[in-house]
Design a protein around this motif. Sequence first.
Motif, PDB file in Angstrom:
ATOM      1  N   LYS A  11       4.037 -11.608  -7.916  1.00  0.00           N
ATOM      2  CA  LYS A  11       2.877 -11.935  -7.085  1.00  0.00           C
ATOM      3  C   LYS A  11       2.785 -10.956  -5.912  1.00  0.00           C
ATOM      4  CE  LYS A  11       2.951 -16.841  -8.270  1.00  0.00           C
ATOM      5  NZ  LYS A  11       3.090 -18.227  -7.753  1.00  0.00           N
ATOM      6  N   GLU A  64      -8.307  -1.108   2.008  1.00  0.00           N
ATOM      7  CA  GLU A  64      -8.125  -2.106   0.958  1.00  0.00           C
ATOM      8  C   GLU A  64      -7.003  -3.072   1.339  1.00  0.00           C
ATOM      9  OE1 GLU A  64      -7.457  -0.449  -2.911  1.00  0.00           O
ATOM     10  OE2 GLU A  64      -8.836   1.208  -2.549  1.00  0.00           O
ATOM     11  N   ARG A  96       0.855  -1.184   0.000  1.00  0.00           N
ATOM     12  CA  ARG A  96       0.000   0.000   0.000  1.00  0.00           C
ATOM     13  C   ARG A  96       0.893   1.235   0.000  1.00  0.00           C
ATOM     14  NH1 ARG A  96      -1.322   4.452   3.904  1.00  0.00           N
ATOM     15  NH2 ARG A  96      -3.245   5.312   3.050  1.00  0.00           N
ATOM     16  N   GLN A 102       0.389  -7.746  -4.531  1.00  0.00           N
ATOM     17  CA  GLN A 102      -0.887  -7.058  -4.661  1.00  0.00           C
ATOM     18  C   GLN A 102      -0.752  -5.623  -4.152  1.00  0.00           C
ATOM     19  OE1 GLN A 102      -4.312  -9.737  -3.421  1.00  0.00           O
ATOM     20  NE2 GLN A 102      -2.586 -10.830  -2.494  1.00  0.00           N
ATOM     21  N   SER A 103      -1.301  -4.679  -4.889  1.00  0.00           N
ATOM     22  CA  SER A 103      -1.181  -3.275  -4.508  1.00  0.00           C
ATOM     23  C   SER A 103      -2.517  -2.743  -4.015  1.00  0.00           C
ATOM     24  CB  SER A 103      -0.690  -2.438  -5.689  1.00  0.00           C
ATOM     25  OG  SER A 103      -1.654  -2.461  -6.744  1.00  0.00           O
ATOM     26  N   ILE A 139       3.849  -1.658  -9.671  1.00  0.00           N
ATOM     27  CA  ILE A 139       3.590  -2.925  -8.975  1.00  0.00           C
ATOM     28  C   ILE A 139       2.691  -3.822  -9.827  1.00  0.00           C
ATOM     29  CG2 ILE A 139       2.471  -3.979  -6.973  1.00  0.00           C
ATOM     30  CD1 ILE A 139       5.106  -2.724  -6.242  1.00  0.00           C
ATOM     31  N   ASP A 140       1.614  -3.240 -10.370  1.00  0.00           N
ATOM     32  CA  ASP A 140       0.645  -4.028 -11.129  1.00  0.00           C
ATOM     33  C   ASP A 140       1.243  -4.598 -12.401  1.00  0.00           C
ATOM     34  OD1 ASP A 140      -1.231  -3.476  -9.203  1.00  0.00           O
ATOM     35  OD2 ASP A 140      -2.181  -1.829 -10.304  1.00  0.00           O
ATOM     36  N   GLU A 141       2.191  -3.884 -12.998  1.00  0.00           N
ATOM     37  CA  GLU A 141       2.770  -4.309 -14.276  1.00  0.00           C
ATOM     38  C   GLU A 141       4.085  -5.073 -14.110  1.00  0.00           C
ATOM     39  OE1 GLU A 141       3.138  -0.796 -16.612  1.00  0.00           O
ATOM     40  OE2 GLU A 141       0.967  -0.552 -16.906  1.00  0.00           O
ATOM     41  N   SER A 142       4.465  -5.340 -12.877  1.00  0.00           N
ATOM     42  CA  SER A 142       5.752  -5.994 -12.632  1.00  0.00           C
ATOM     43  C   SER A 142       5.736  -7.487 -12.937  1.00  0.00           C
ATOM     44  CB  SER A 142       6.171  -5.791 -11.165  1.00  0.00           C
ATOM     45  OG  SER A 142       5.275  -6.478 -10.301  1.00  0.00           O
ATOM     46  N   LYS A 163       1.633   2.362  -8.015  1.00  0.00           N
ATOM     47  CA  LYS A 163       0.670   1.273  -8.182  1.00  0.00           C
ATOM     48  C   LYS A 163       0.810   0.639  -9.560  1.00  0.00           C
ATOM     49  CE  LYS A 163      -4.209   0.132  -7.480  1.00  0.00           C
ATOM     50  NZ  LYS A 163      -4.265  -0.841  -8.558  1.00  0.00           N
ATOM     51  N   LYS A 164       1.033   1.485 -10.567  1.00  0.00           N
ATOM     52  CA  LYS A 164       1.190   0.976 -11.936  1.00  0.00           C
ATOM     53  C   LYS A 164       2.441   0.095 -12.032  1.00  0.00           C
ATOM     54  CE  LYS A 164       1.469   2.463 -16.757  1.00  0.00           C
ATOM     55  NZ  LYS A 164       1.550   3.616 -17.688  1.00  0.00           N
TER      56      LYS A 164
END
Length: 403
Positions: free
Chosen positions: A384, A393, A365, A386-387, A378-381, A375-376
């Motif tokens: 495994k 959240e 977070r 989760q951001s 992390i998401d595109e790395s 966040k981008k």
Amino acid sequence: MNLHEYQAKELLKKYNVPVQEGIAVETVAAAEEAYRQIKTQTNNKFAVVKAQIHAGGRGKGKVIETGMNGVKVGKSVEDISSYANGILGGTLVTIQTGEAGKKVNKILVAQDVYYEGPNPTKELYLSILLDRSKGQNVIMYSTEGGMDIEEVAHHTPEKIFKELVHPSGGLQPFQARKIAFNFGLTGEAFKNCVKFVTNLYNAYVGLDASMIEINPFFKTSDDKMIAVDCKMNLDDNALMRHADIAALRDVTEEDPTEVEAGQFNLNFVKLDGNVGCMVNGAGLAMATMDMIKLAGGEPANFLDVGGTANAQTVEAGFRIIMKDPNVKAILINIFGGIVRCDRVAAGVIEAYNKLGNINIPIIVRLQGTNAAEAKKLIDESGLKVQSAILLSEAADLVKLAVA
């Protein structure tokens, strides 16, 4: 930083605080020689063998391997040899160590101060620490010193006296006299107590101590006042003023993961939970642990990486957290103020790739400067990881991870 009894006593002597003299040793042969020296110096055949660990309750504690108490009184070289052999290298379990106990690497062979004389002896209790609620130092003392002081505090708290000392004014002479009076002392013992309390307070301030405990604070049969035992804790933040004292640190008495964390300037405290935490800032770390609890998890640690988190500190944090087999998930909660979130995200990815074989959920977070970019990343790395943007959240993801 905690000190051993023998170390604390040496520091007290520099402030003219009378102590029970002794010699710290690591072998049975050295213990025997220490006994001979003490016997010659005091002309007394009695001596005390004390296990040196960072914990109280040694007198009632037991060495797992031999069943021997952590404090024994001997009256011959054979006694001292037997006690040293039964304590050194063993694991001493006391009320303060927990069931795991602590390994005894050193013992203190000390002079006997319970000798006969014209007057009765007294075991008293004396300690100095900071009363955070008052913002002042407090001297706590009792006429009921000895091994059962915890029971005294629990069952008869009226026997525990307190004397508040304002830091700017220091200990006043009338306060030292009041303490001696409440101890019920008279004559030479009264005068010696006033000197002892005054010098002990000077030591507390001069050493930047956060706690000094003398138990028992002993009145001998010839009215001397002596520190028979001493527990001392020094303020870590002031050790830069005491390089010689900092060298006394015994890392074998500390949690290995906390020692390793200190090498990377990480503030780490191990806990008993199942969710590893990596946070920047002590306040945010406390809030994060509260959120983990609310989500049904239990924090496995307190870990503050500070305001300059980077790939190296993140990697070090990962390694330390993952040494705990109880950890079922890791929550990284970073507020990007001084440090940008995208830089932290890059550090997380780099650390993850270096470590490899991470088979537990990791929730990241990041909020603050460049949070969206982070966040981008992390998401595109492809990892495994989760951001999350909101702390709620992240808490929900933790709940799912440990369910």
